[in-house]
Scaffold this active site. Structure first.
Site, mmCIF file in Angstrom:
data_model
loop_
_atom_site.group_PDB
_atom_site.id
_atom_site.type_symbol
_atom_site.label_atom_id
_atom_site.label_comp_id
_atom_site.label_asym_id
_atom_site.label_seq_id
_atom_site.Cartn_x
_atom_site.Cartn_y
_atom_site.Cartn_z
ATOM 1 N N GLU A 264 22.298 10.724 -7.332
ATOM 2 C CA GLU A 264 22.262 9.269 -7.203
ATOM 3 C C GLU A 264 23.286 8.715 -6.212
ATOM 4 O OE1 GLU A 264 20.399 10.671 -10.813
ATOM 5 O OE2 GLU A 264 22.520 10.881 -10.250
ATOM 6 N N TRP B 217 29.563 12.983 -13.441
ATOM 7 C CA TRP B 217 29.686 14.338 -13.973
ATOM 8 C C TRP B 217 31.023 14.947 -13.565
ATOM 9 C CZ3 TRP B 217 26.586 17.602 -16.908
ATOM 10 C CH2 TRP B 217 25.349 17.076 -17.294
ATOM 11 N N GLU C 205 22.399 28.694 -13.341
ATOM 12 C CA GLU C 205 21.458 29.807 -13.402
ATOM 13 C C GLU C 205 20.076 29.461 -12.853
ATOM 14 O OE1 GLU C 205 21.449 31.037 -17.469
ATOM 15 O OE2 GLU C 205 23.549 31.636 -17.412
ATOM 16 N N VAL D 118 30.366 16.383 -7.647
ATOM 17 C CA VAL D 118 30.619 17.805 -7.882
ATOM 18 C C VAL D 118 29.326 18.443 -8.372
ATOM 19 C CG1 VAL D 118 31.950 19.512 -9.195
ATOM 20 C CG2 VAL D 118 33.031 17.346 -8.521
ATOM 21 N N HIS E 244 18.295 24.352 -9.580
ATOM 22 C CA HIS E 244 18.725 22.957 -9.623
ATOM 23 C C HIS E 244 19.859 22.695 -8.620
ATOM 24 C CE1 HIS E 244 19.329 19.040 -11.548
ATOM 25 N NE2 HIS E 244 20.626 19.293 -11.566
#
Length: 159
Positions: A62, A28, A87, A82, A90
């Site tokens: 992971e 990501w 919102e 990162v 998570h």
């Protein structure tokens, strides 16, 4: 303030190793991850590390399992990722899992593990910490440097 109090002694090759570095890196935020990886590789080169293995995983959650696999075959390991606050809750779950997972790998495998998983509130904060042009910090380099310095400190202990 992150980066405050950073060691000022340059990282240089040393006879006491390490010789191999495993990097578990999330996918990501690819541009930021490339900068973190560049910093980690630069620290490894500055320290004279002979072998660098990079394993890419989907996300920061992971990273610890990949780091654990690398810790079984490498002198030092670094986890890179990162996580940017959103919102929902998570952010808290992933940040905690990545941090706790990397600490567990270090203890379970008796291998120095550098934590280069950025946990930030904004993309601007991530960009400021990921290294590269204009960045205030280089978290990939710093996490790798920490793992290497820890390896050297442990190597200096009486057997």
């Amino acid at each position: 303030m992150a980066g405050h109090g950073t060691p000022t002694t340059p990282l240089t090759p040393a006879a006491d190793g390490p010789r191999s570095l495993g990097i578990a890196a999330a996918s990501w935020h690819a541009a930021l991850m490339d900068r973190l990886l560049d910093g980690a590789r630069r620290a490894a080169a500055n320290a004279g590390v002979d072998q660098v293995t990079v394993v890419r995983v989907p996300g920061s959650f992971e990273v610890p399992v990949a780091a654990q696999a690398l810790a079984r075959t490498h002198d030092v390991v670094v986890g890179l990722g990162v996580v940017v606050r959103g919102e929902t809750s998570h952010f808290e779950y992933i940040s905690a899992a990545a941090t706790e997972g990397l600490a567990r790998v270090a203890l379970d495998e008796s291998t120095p593990v550098g934590n280069g998983v950025l946990t930030v509130n904004t993309m601007a904060q991530a960009e400021a910490r990921a290294g590269g042009p204009g960045a205030d910090e280089d978290a990939g380099y710093a996490a790798t440097e920490a793992a290497i310095r820890t390896f050297r400190a442990l190597a200096s202990l009486p057997q």
